[in-house]
Structure formats: C-alpha cells, structure tokens
Motif scaffolding. Sequence first.
Motif, PDB file in Angstrom:
ATOM      1  N   SER A  30      37.187 -42.359  38.881  1.00 42.83           N
ATOM      2  CA  SER A  30      36.147 -42.741  39.834  1.00 42.83           C
ATOM      3  C   SER A  30      36.547 -42.326  41.245  1.00 42.83           C
ATOM      4  O   SER A  30      35.704 -41.938  42.066  1.00 42.83           O
TER       5      SER A  30
ATOM      6  N   ASP B  60      28.537 -33.594  37.352  1.00 41.23           N
ATOM      7  CA  ASP B  60      28.125 -34.798  36.619  1.00 41.23           C
ATOM      8  C   ASP B  60      29.351 -35.678  36.393  1.00 41.23           C
ATOM      9  O   ASP B  60      30.503 -35.219  36.552  1.00 41.23           O
ATOM     10  N   ALA B  61      29.118 -36.905  36.009  1.00 37.21           N
ATOM     11  CA  ALA B  61      30.201 -37.840  35.676  1.00 37.21           C
ATOM     12  C   ALA B  61      29.636 -38.905  34.757  1.00 37.21           C
ATOM     13  O   ALA B  61      28.431 -39.185  34.758  1.00 37.21           O
ATOM     14  N   GLY B  62      30.492 -39.493  33.930  1.00 39.84           N
ATOM     15  CA  GLY B  62      30.042 -40.525  33.013  1.00 39.84           C
ATOM     16  C   GLY B  62      31.201 -41.097  32.228  1.00 39.84           C
ATOM     17  O   GLY B  62      32.367 -40.997  32.633  1.00 39.84           O
ATOM     18  N   GLU B  63      30.893 -41.675  31.065  1.00 39.03           N
ATOM     19  CA  GLU B  63      31.910 -42.279  30.208  1.00 39.03           C
ATOM     20  C   GLU B  63      31.689 -41.842  28.767  1.00 39.03           C
ATOM     21  O   GLU B  63      30.548 -41.638  28.324  1.00 39.03           O
ATOM     22  N   TRP B  64      32.787 -41.697  28.034  1.00 40.19           N
ATOM     23  CA  TRP B  64      32.748 -41.295  26.631  1.00 40.19           C
ATOM     24  C   TRP B  64      33.366 -42.406  25.786  1.00 40.19           C
ATOM     25  O   TRP B  64      34.433 -42.932  26.109  1.00 40.19           O
TER      26      TRP B  64
ATOM     27  N   THR C  37      36.750 -46.860  26.134  1.00 43.46           N
ATOM     28  CA  THR C  37      35.854 -46.078  26.977  1.00 43.46           C
ATOM     29  C   THR C  37      36.664 -45.203  27.923  1.00 43.46           C
ATOM     30  O   THR C  37      37.529 -45.695  28.652  1.00 43.46           O
TER      31      THR C  37
ATOM     32  N   PRO D   9      36.440 -42.378  30.984  1.00 44.68           N
ATOM     33  CA  PRO D   9      35.592 -41.685  31.955  1.00 44.68           C
ATOM     34  C   PRO D   9      35.792 -40.173  31.888  1.00 44.68           C
ATOM     35  O   PRO D   9      36.838 -39.691  31.473  1.00 44.68           O
ATOM     36  N   TYR D  10      34.763 -39.451  32.305  1.00 40.82           N
ATOM     37  CA  TYR D  10      34.858 -37.998  32.363  1.00 40.82           C
ATOM     38  C   TYR D  10      34.096 -37.520  33.598  1.00 40.82           C
ATOM     39  O   TYR D  10      33.293 -38.245  34.189  1.00 40.82           O
ATOM     40  N   LEU D  11      34.368 -36.292  33.973  1.00 38.26           N
ATOM     41  CA  LEU D  11      33.589 -35.652  35.036  1.00 38.26           C
ATOM     42  C   LEU D  11      33.364 -34.196  34.674  1.00 38.26           C
ATOM     43  O   LEU D  11      34.159 -33.593  33.945  1.00 38.26           O
TER      44      LEU D  11
END
Length: 442
Positions: free
Chosen positions: A40, A59-63, A70, A72-74
Amino acid sequence: MGPAGHGVHGAVYRAVRASEAPSTPVALKLALLPRDPRFSREVELLSRVNHPSVPRLLDAGEWQHPADTTHPYLVMEWVDGTPLYDWAQEHASSEEQVVRVLAQLARALEALHAQGAVHRDVKGGNVLVRHADQRAMLTDFGSGIHPGAATLTPPGSFTGTPAYRSAESSLFSLRYMWDPSAQYEDKPSDDLYALGVTAYRLVTGTYPELSDPFRDEMGTWQLGEMASPPPGAIVPGLDPQFDALIVRMLRVHPEDRGTARELAEALEQTAEQLARQHSPASHAAPHEAAPRRGPTWVRFMAASMLLMLSAWAGWEVRDRSQVWPSFFRTESTPPGLEGSDTVGLGDAASRMPPVESPDASVPEMMSMGTLPPPRPGQATPDAKGRCPRQGQLALNGGCWIRLSLEREDCEGSGYVFTNQCYGPVLSNPQRRQPTSEPGSPP
C-alpha cells in the motif's frame, strides 16, 4: 507470460490483461507475505510520481491465496529493458551514453524528492535501460517512504542494499550503536549517495570505500572523505567533469552533494559537452581500452591477502566462487529465473507457508549496523581504548582490522560495518588454539 524477477517481499510477473485485445504486457507485482503493508505504501508512492523514468502505476488490488490468505498486488507499466550494468557491458556504452542515463535517473529522483519521498534502494539492479529508446527506468519502489507513511523499519536497522548505504547512515549506526531505540531517518541525500555508488560501480567495476572511522577531539565518531581513488584515477581518459560529479555524489557531508535537480543539470551539461567533443564513431572508444587490468590484479591481490589473513587469524572462510571484476560487472540474477518456464500467477506466493501479516516489527532489507561483541581469543582495547597495534580499531569492545575486500565478498570472511569489511584481531595469534577437531584433516 511468466516470472520476471523477485525480491525480498514480492514476485514480479510479465502478464497481460484478459479483457484487452490485442493485449499489452504489464508488470504484475505480487506480495509474498499476506497483507504486506509495504505494498500500500508503494502504491501510494507510485501514484504521486509522474515521470518518464518511473513506471506508471496502472492498477492495484488483492489476490486470494488457496490457503485463504490475502496478498496485495499492483500492476505497472511493463519495461522491456536490460539491467543497467548488463546494458553498459553488452552495448559497450560510450561515456556520453552513461552520463545521459545517470542524468535521467537524477531527474527521476528529482520528481520523487519533490513529493517529499525517498526511494531508499537506488542501485544498478533496480534500473532498467529500455530497449526502445535507451531511457533509464528506476524500478522497485517497495522500500520507498513518503510523508505520512507508516514506519516499518525497526530501530537499529536500515532499509536498502549495504553496498549503497550512505556515509551519514553508516555514521549514525556508529554513533548510536549502544542506543537500541535510535532510528535513522532517510533523506534525499541518501538517494544521491546511492546514485553516486551506482555511477562509481558503473564506471570502475568496483565499489567506493569509506575511510576508517575516527573520534574527534570531543570523542565523537567521524568519517573522512572517500578512501577509494576517484574514478578518473582508475579509468584513464574519463572526462574530468564527469569524474568530479561522481566524487561530488559520494561526499561524506550530505550538503556537499547538492540536490537531484542540480546534479541532473550538471550531468546533462556534461553529456552535451561530450557529444560535441566526440564524433559518433568514437563513442565506444573510451570504454573499450584495456585499463581494466588494474582493478583485476588489485582484486586478485586483495583476495590473496584475505586468505592469508583468515588463515593467520583462525576464522573460517566459507567456500565461494571467485568473482573477477569487469568494467561493467553485473549484479547477480535471482536464482531459478534464467530460462525458467512459464508458471501460474501466485506460484511464488503459493510456495510460501501461511504466515501472519507483517507489522512494524518485521525488518525490511537491512545490513549489519554494528559489529558483533568480541569472540573468544579476540584482542580487546586497553583502559585507554587502544588496540595492541597501529592500524587496529577499537569497536564494540573488540579490536578489528580493515580488510581490503569488496563488501559483497566480505560475508563469511569478516563483517560489513560502515560500508567496509572488518576482520577480528586475535590477542595471541602465535599461541592460538587449533581450529580443527583432533583427528580431523587439516
């Protein structure tokens, strides 16, 4: 599509968006630890910086991991390029090209510092030179810090790569070695010093060395200027202005380095002057000459001296392959990536056992900030703080001697401290105890 690299905290994949046709490659960075707060912080940092030498955040989110954790990724702009040291070696880069690349990196740092942010891991391994236009791209902002970001580095440690650590950071560890609560605050000047180390390493094939620490008349630890010779003394024919700029970035006092903007302007002016002085046909000449032999035999002699010193002192030297320097030696490639087959998304993370989310106690990439306490048989300073012989240093209750060895080769033979390699001094080497067990082979 497949893996493109990995670091301490994340794995990077070359990926495509399933919804796009035709698809454009992107860089997908996935956290290896669940809910890693560094991601983050990296997302916020990249969203604040808009510069052509910094990959764009897309983009960014969670896998969701199959083990119900969980990650996070970007998603960032994919950079089709070559690592900096590889690029310089493979393309027999001219002095002008090298100066322009460093100027681009200084401009990227200018944009970063304008946001009050610090990269904290500037080095050749975090720079790609794009194939399309030869532009330098500064990557891996996972260690970066920006105003308002949470502090994840524990007291007594620092973020980054040891060989690129600034003089003031090393001096801080020396002055506050007995204060477990002391916390170093990274500044833009630390990035500029790391850029200077990158430039020195790029031009000479070696890392610059700090001088030995000393106490002033008030008893405060100090560091003199760089102990290594200027790059021009190692590489004959190096442009004097370029030589002076590298030395400037490596000044012990941060204020002597100037700002990223000032350095970028000076580097750009130097590149323009070099372009006027040399025709395109002669651009490759400065870096194809033979003066690289000097660093090679110096390193060979240093390695030989280290082996003799290690045998005399009785400290074990770990087996490792001899790394011979070249004018542009590359940093090591992460194991297992050369020629690897395509793997599924999250494969690196799936091999990690489920762990709790990291917090402020989880250390980031760091080096030894202090030397270990004296070992049995190691010489110790007298009541006045003096070691038995001249040239030996009293540090952390023991006597130490500086080893003429590259920092990357110091591990296993000594200890890295204030960006230099130190070995322990035995109190009585003539009567030391045998280091092998009875009956064991010599």
